[in-house]
Motif scaffolding. Structure first.
Motif, PDB file in Angstrom:
ATOM      1  N   VAL A   1       0.846  -1.209   0.000  1.00  0.00           N
ATOM      2  CA  VAL A   1       0.000   0.000   0.000  1.00  0.00           C
ATOM      3  C   VAL A   1       0.875   1.251   0.000  1.00  0.00           C
ATOM      4  N   SER A   2       1.927   1.249   0.827  1.00  0.00           N
ATOM      5  CA  SER A   2       2.832   2.408   0.883  1.00  0.00           C
ATOM      6  C   SER A   2       3.471   2.654  -0.482  1.00  0.00           C
ATOM      7  N   LEU A   3       3.874   1.566  -1.116  1.00  0.00           N
ATOM      8  CA  LEU A   3       4.493   1.691  -2.447  1.00  0.00           C
ATOM      9  C   LEU A   3       3.486   2.239  -3.452  1.00  0.00           C
ATOM     10  N   ALA A   4       2.255   1.768  -3.352  1.00  0.00           N
ATOM     11  CA  ALA A   4       1.205   2.237  -4.264  1.00  0.00           C
ATOM     12  C   ALA A   4       0.958   3.733  -4.068  1.00  0.00           C
ATOM     13  N   ILE A   5       0.923   4.172  -2.799  1.00  0.00           N
ATOM     14  CA  ILE A   5       0.713   5.602  -2.510  1.00  0.00           C
ATOM     15  C   ILE A   5       1.851   6.436  -3.104  1.00  0.00           C
ATOM     16  N   PHE A   6       3.077   5.932  -2.942  1.00  0.00           N
ATOM     17  CA  PHE A   6       4.238   6.648  -3.492  1.00  0.00           C
ATOM     18  C   PHE A   6       4.113   6.789  -5.011  1.00  0.00           C
ATOM     19  N   ILE A   7       3.749   5.688  -5.659  1.00  0.00           N
ATOM     20  CA  ILE A   7       3.633   5.713  -7.127  1.00  0.00           C
ATOM     21  C   ILE A   7       2.537   6.703  -7.552  1.00  0.00           C
ATOM     22  N   ILE A   8       1.411   6.668  -6.820  1.00  0.00           N
ATOM     23  CA  ILE A   8       0.317   7.602  -7.140  1.00  0.00           C
ATOM     24  C   ILE A   8       0.799   9.052  -6.989  1.00  0.00           C
ATOM     25  N   CYS A   9       1.541   9.297  -5.903  1.00  0.00           N
ATOM     26  CA  CYS A   9       2.062  10.657  -5.675  1.00  0.00           C
ATOM     27  C   CYS A   9       2.958  11.103  -6.836  1.00  0.00           C
ATOM     28  N   VAL A  10       3.824  10.207  -7.297  1.00  0.00           N
ATOM     29  CA  VAL A  10       4.759  10.560  -8.385  1.00  0.00           C
ATOM     30  C   VAL A  10       3.996  10.797  -9.685  1.00  0.00           C
ATOM     31  N   VAL A  11       3.060   9.878  -9.979  1.00  0.00           N
ATOM     32  CA  VAL A  11       2.334   9.964 -11.251  1.00  0.00           C
ATOM     33  C   VAL A  11       1.478  11.233 -11.328  1.00  0.00           C
ATOM     34  N   THR A  12       0.957  11.659 -10.179  1.00  0.00           N
ATOM     35  CA  THR A  12       0.039  12.810 -10.204  1.00  0.00           C
ATOM     36  C   THR A  12       0.739  14.157  -9.987  1.00  0.00           C
ATOM     37  N   VAL A  13       2.068  14.156  -9.940  1.00  0.00           N
ATOM     38  CA  VAL A  13       2.807  15.413  -9.730  1.00  0.00           C
ATOM     39  C   VAL A  13       2.447  16.482 -10.792  1.00  0.00           C
ATOM     40  N   PRO A  14       2.409  16.123 -12.103  1.00  0.00           N
ATOM     41  CA  PRO A  14       2.051  17.157 -13.109  1.00  0.00           C
ATOM     42  C   PRO A  14       0.698  17.804 -12.841  1.00  0.00           C
ATOM     43  N   LEU A  15      -0.244  16.973 -12.362  1.00  0.00           N
ATOM     44  CA  LEU A  15      -1.578  17.489 -12.046  1.00  0.00           C
ATOM     45  C   LEU A  15      -1.514  18.493 -10.896  1.00  0.00           C
TER      46      LEU A  15
ATOM     47  N   HIS B   1      -0.487  25.886  -6.804  1.00  0.00           N
ATOM     48  CA  HIS B   1      -0.446  26.214  -5.368  1.00  0.00           C
ATOM     49  C   HIS B   1       0.773  25.505  -4.785  1.00  0.00           C
ATOM     50  N   ILE B   2       1.744  26.310  -4.379  1.00  0.00           N
ATOM     51  CA  ILE B   2       3.005  25.715  -3.919  1.00  0.00           C
ATOM     52  C   ILE B   2       2.817  24.825  -2.686  1.00  0.00           C
ATOM     53  N   TRP B   3       1.885  25.203  -1.788  1.00  0.00           N
ATOM     54  CA  TRP B   3       1.691  24.422  -0.559  1.00  0.00           C
ATOM     55  C   TRP B   3       1.130  23.024  -0.876  1.00  0.00           C
ATOM     56  N   VAL B   4       0.288  22.946  -1.930  1.00  0.00           N
ATOM     57  CA  VAL B   4      -0.263  21.631  -2.318  1.00  0.00           C
ATOM     58  C   VAL B   4       0.882  20.727  -2.795  1.00  0.00           C
ATOM     59  N   LEU B   5       1.776  21.337  -3.563  1.00  0.00           N
ATOM     60  CA  LEU B   5       2.919  20.572  -4.076  1.00  0.00           C
ATOM     61  C   LEU B   5       3.808  20.083  -2.924  1.00  0.00           C
ATOM     62  N   ARG B   6       3.977  20.951  -1.922  1.00  0.00           N
ATOM     63  CA  ARG B   6       4.805  20.577  -0.764  1.00  0.00           C
ATOM     64  C   ARG B   6       4.168  19.419   0.017  1.00  0.00           C
ATOM     65  N   VAL B   7       2.865  19.567   0.246  1.00  0.00           N
ATOM     66  CA  VAL B   7       2.148  18.500   0.971  1.00  0.00           C
ATOM     67  C   VAL B   7       2.231  17.194   0.186  1.00  0.00           C
ATOM     68  N   TRP B   8       2.036  17.332  -1.135  1.00  0.00           N
ATOM     69  CA  TRP B   8       2.075  16.151  -2.003  1.00  0.00           C
ATOM     70  C   TRP B   8       3.455  15.464  -1.959  1.00  0.00           C
ATOM     71  N   SER B   9       4.495  16.296  -2.018  1.00  0.00           N
ATOM     72  CA  SER B   9       5.870  15.751  -1.957  1.00  0.00           C
ATOM     73  C   SER B   9       6.108  15.077  -0.610  1.00  0.00           C
ATOM     74  N   GLY B  10       5.604  15.727   0.448  1.00  0.00           N
ATOM     75  CA  GLY B  10       5.743  15.147   1.793  1.00  0.00           C
ATOM     76  C   GLY B  10       5.085  13.782   1.875  1.00  0.00           C
ATOM     77  N   CYS B  11       3.869  13.711   1.345  1.00  0.00           N
ATOM     78  CA  CYS B  11       3.138  12.425   1.345  1.00  0.00           C
ATOM     79  C   CYS B  11       3.942  11.357   0.599  1.00  0.00           C
ATOM     80  N   GLY B  12       4.458  11.761  -0.559  1.00  0.00           N
ATOM     81  CA  GLY B  12       5.222  10.809  -1.383  1.00  0.00           C
ATOM     82  C   GLY B  12       6.457  10.306  -0.644  1.00  0.00           C
ATOM     83  N   LEU B  13       7.179  11.238   0.003  1.00  0.00           N
ATOM     84  CA  LEU B  13       8.407  10.840   0.715  1.00  0.00           C
ATOM     85  C   LEU B  13       8.090   9.938   1.915  1.00  0.00           C
TER      86      LEU B  13
END
Lengths: 134, 188
Positions: free
Chosen positions: A54-68, A74-86
């Motif tokens: 599940v963790s790996l799947a979440i990471f992949i989803i985070c990476v794939v949806t980065v362009p979106l 919104h820079i804060w959304v990108l930061r939160v998203w990167s945090g989630c991915g890491l």
């Protein structure tokens, strides 16, 4: 000097039988508890395995949806998203390591059991087909 | 092939099956060794322990680690090593672990030249149990492994993580200590 050859097994069995702890120990209950512990261990092993996936799947989803996320501008959304991915990547590594070093051997039994069950099922189906063909 | 060799070969096969996570094989190993391991744990720990928990911990470790056992023919030694480690951990947790000073009784050496037949001794189980309980931890452990569990010197050395020379020395002094206790009990 003391006779150092191995004692006769029957004599040893008698000796064990006369030991207070051995003779009063409830081996039936012990077997039951051991089985329960092994089953609990297998459940935990499956949970850790799933958590890693599940963790790996979440990471992949985070990476794939980065362009979106970037397109939202919104820079804060990108930061939160990167945090989630890491965090997901880190937990995936941790769970995978625990799974590999501690629980993989436990799950091996389940794999073996399912292979045996599949073989049994196939044999049963082959027998049924043969009977139908007759 | 002798009976002993055929038993050993059969056990190796059971261990190999258990390594491959065959549930029935694992339970066969448990049934085969549970009483001996319990006896061994009892000899190390004394009587004030929950042996169900101790035995459970030993066999769970066996279950978890058996896939990493490289030499199935050495299963017995490997199992006793796990039992030894678990028992010593239990003693440490209870802060009752006291290592006896082996070899600090030079006067004993001259006293053990008399005959002592282990087979005769085993006939009187009550005396063996009572006397073993009065020995120090290291003495009763080494005697249990050597004469009741039937391990040879190199196997005991592996279980106790020490040299064969140390094992020989421990057995020597353990025998002399036991003999003294037995003589005292017979005198009474």
């Amino acid at each position: 000097m003391m006779n150092e050859s191995r004692p006769h097994p029957t004599r040893i069995e008698e000796l064990l039988e006369q030991d207070v702890v051995v003779s009063s120990f409830d081996f039936g209950e012990f077997h039951m508890k051991l089985d329960e512990s092994i089953k609990r261990l297998e459940v935990r092993a499956r949970l850790i395995h799933r958590a890693a996936l599940v963790s790996l799947a979440i990471f992949i989803i985070c990476v794939v949806t980065v362009p979106l996320v970037i397109s939202l501008k919104h820079i804060w959304v990108l930061r939160v998203w990167s945090g989630c991915g890491l965090v997901a990547l880190f937990t995936a590594f941790v769970f995978a390591a625990i799974d590999h070093y501690k629980y993989r051997p436990v799950l091996k039994r389940k794999e073996r059991d399912s292979i045996l069950a599949a073989i049994d099922q196939l044999q049963f189906e082959v027998t049924e087909l043969k009977e139908k063909l007759k | 092939m002798s009976q002993v060799e055929s038993d050993a070969a059969r056990e190796t096969l059971v261990v190999l099956r258990a390594k491959d996570r065959d549930e029935e094989a694992f339970h066969e190993l448990v049934r085969r060794y549970e009483r001996r391991i319990l006896y061994y744990s009892h000899r190390i720990l004394g009587s004030d322990f929950d042996f169900a928990d101790v035995l459970q911990e030993i066999w769970m470790k066996v279950f978890l680690r058996i896939t990493t056992l490289d030499a199935p023919e050495a299963f017995r030694v490997w199992l006793y090593k796990i039992a030894h480690d678990v028992a010593i951990d239990q003693l440490r947790k209870n802060r009752r672990y006291q290592v006896g000073h082996i070899g600090d009784t030079p006067t004993v050496e001259a006293e053990i030249s008399g005959g002592w037949n282990e087979r005769e001794l085993l006939e009187n189980a009550e005396v063996v149990h009572a006397t073993l309980d009065r020995l120090s931890l290291l003495h009763r452990e080494v005697l249990t492994l050597r004469f009741l569990e039937g391990l040879d010197l190199s196997e005991i050395a592996e279980v106790l993580s020490c040299s064969i020379g140390t094992v020989k020395s421990r057995i020597y002094y353990a025998k002399s200590a036991m003999r003294k206790l037995l003589e005292a009990s017979y005198d009474e």
